[in-house]
Design a protein around this motif. Structure first.
Motif, PDB file in Angstrom:
ATOM      1  N   ASN A 136     -17.999  37.673 -11.159  1.00  0.00           N
ATOM      2  CA  ASN A 136     -18.860  38.092 -10.052  1.00  0.00           C
ATOM      3  C   ASN A 136     -20.247  37.458 -10.087  1.00  0.00           C
ATOM      4  N   SER A 137     -20.520  36.662 -11.108  1.00  0.00           N
ATOM      5  CA  SER A 137     -21.886  36.163 -11.304  1.00  0.00           C
ATOM      6  C   SER A 137     -22.398  35.370 -10.101  1.00  0.00           C
ATOM      7  N   SER A 191     -22.200  43.862  -7.830  1.00  0.00           N
ATOM      8  CA  SER A 191     -22.640  43.872  -9.231  1.00  0.00           C
ATOM      9  C   SER A 191     -21.873  44.861 -10.098  1.00  0.00           C
ATOM     10  N   VAL A 248     -23.652  40.790 -15.695  1.00  0.00           N
ATOM     11  CA  VAL A 248     -22.431  41.052 -14.920  1.00  0.00           C
ATOM     12  C   VAL A 248     -21.340  40.148 -15.458  1.00  0.00           C
ATOM     13  N   PHE A 293     -25.950  43.704  -2.723  1.00  0.00           N
ATOM     14  CA  PHE A 293     -26.235  43.242  -4.088  1.00  0.00           C
ATOM     15  C   PHE A 293     -25.657  44.216  -5.110  1.00  0.00           C
ATOM     16  N   TYR A 294     -25.833  45.499  -4.859  1.00  0.00           N
ATOM     17  CA  TYR A 294     -25.310  46.527  -5.759  1.00  0.00           C
ATOM     18  C   TYR A 294     -23.778  46.492  -5.806  1.00  0.00           C
ATOM     19  N   ILE A 297     -27.370  49.695 -11.699  1.00  0.00           N
ATOM     20  CA  ILE A 297     -26.371  48.669 -12.016  1.00  0.00           C
ATOM     21  C   ILE A 297     -26.169  48.585 -13.524  1.00  0.00           C
ATOM     22  N   SER A 298     -27.254  48.533 -14.263  1.00  0.00           N
ATOM     23  CA  SER A 298     -27.179  48.418 -15.719  1.00  0.00           C
ATOM     24  C   SER A 298     -26.447  49.608 -16.337  1.00  0.00           C
ATOM     25  N   SER A 358     -28.433  38.531  -4.561  1.00  0.00           N
ATOM     26  CA  SER A 358     -29.799  38.772  -5.047  1.00  0.00           C
ATOM     27  C   SER A 358     -30.775  37.859  -4.309  1.00  0.00           C
ATOM     28  N   VAL A 375     -23.200  37.790  -7.258  1.00  0.00           N
ATOM     29  CA  VAL A 375     -24.425  38.528  -7.582  1.00  0.00           C
ATOM     30  C   VAL A 375     -25.650  37.654  -7.313  1.00  0.00           C
ATOM     31  N   LYS A 406     -31.596  48.042 -10.024  1.00  0.00           N
ATOM     32  CA  LYS A 406     -31.349  47.326 -11.270  1.00  0.00           C
ATOM     33  C   LYS A 406     -30.959  48.300 -12.384  1.00  0.00           C
TER      34      LYS A 406
END
Length: 227
Positions: free
Chosen positions: A8-9, A56, A4, A52-53, A219-220, A16, A12, A216
């Motif tokens: 935003n890290s 991210s 990310v 979380f989503y 998001i990716s 998480s 996130v 996951k």
């Protein structure tokens, strides 16, 4: 690990951890049979995963959030399995249909022959489950068959998507689909075959892991489309 942007890290990481803590507390409630913990934290599983989503990605998918929404209602309804099992089943049926639509969006072309070729794997597995539980299904036979066909289709689409493009996120999506099918299968076996067994921990662990892997992957894919 899902990448990310730096801005935003921290968010996130926080969300998480929040999802992890909610999961642990929910599993603690299942293991220790503490109904209060389950009633508080099971509904929060999809809420924390959605949070979380959302932190991210830049452009959230309404379709994916809809899947989490119906998963939330499925979790809530299955807290009262004696009264709302069928409604819970319907909620997760809609969830799987949405996941199928999401995966179909990643596939440019898909022939019926290819779908049937790989779908037979899941149909054989599903048929074996039905064989063991059919005597206890009664009026739920048709709903369970419909549900089984849908989750078999979910697994088939996820497998084909991975075989066509063996990217890491497609592997996560496939793993999530397989574990989700395993979780649903365990519910069926526990409710209609090994009725006296307590498979709650297996059901919840597989469910949580499956939803996380799918999240996951989504998001990716979202981040890759932004590059």
């Amino acid at each position: 690990m899902v990448q990310v942007n730096q801005h935003n890290s921290k968010k996130v990481l926080v969300f998480s951890i929040l999802f992890f803590l909610v999961s642990v507390l929910e599993l603690t409630g299942v293991y220790q049979k503490k109904i209060v913990l389950e009633f508080i934290f099971k509904p929060l599983l999809m809420v924390s995963l959605a949070a979380f989503y959302l932190v991210s990605v830049k452009k959230p998918s309404f379709l994916y959030l809809s899947a989490l929404f119906f998963s939330f209602w499925g979790d809530l309804l299955l807290l009262f399995p004696e009264k709302f099992f069928v409604l819970g089943l319907v909620s997760f049926l809609i969830t799987h249909l949405i996941y199928i639509k999401v995966i179909k969006g990643f596939l440019q072309k898909l022939s019926i022959i290819t779908f049937m070729k790989y779908g037979i794997i899941f149909l054989v597995y599903f048929g074996a489950i039905v064989f063991f539980i059919k005597d206890n299904l009664n009026e739920l036979l048709i709903p369970v068959i419909v549900y089984g066909l849908v989750i078999s289709s979910f697994g088939t689409f996820a497998l084909i998507n991975y075989l066509k493009n063996k990217a890491t996120e497609n592997l996560w999506l496939f793993i999530g689909a397989i574990i989700f099918i395993l979780s649903d299968s365990t519910i069926a076996i526990n409710k209609f075959y090994l009725i006296q067994a307590d498979l709650g921990m297996i059901i919840m662990i597989t469910y949580i892991v499956a939803q996380y892997f799918i999240c996951k992957a989504i998001i990716s894919k979202s981040l890759n489309s932004e590059l």
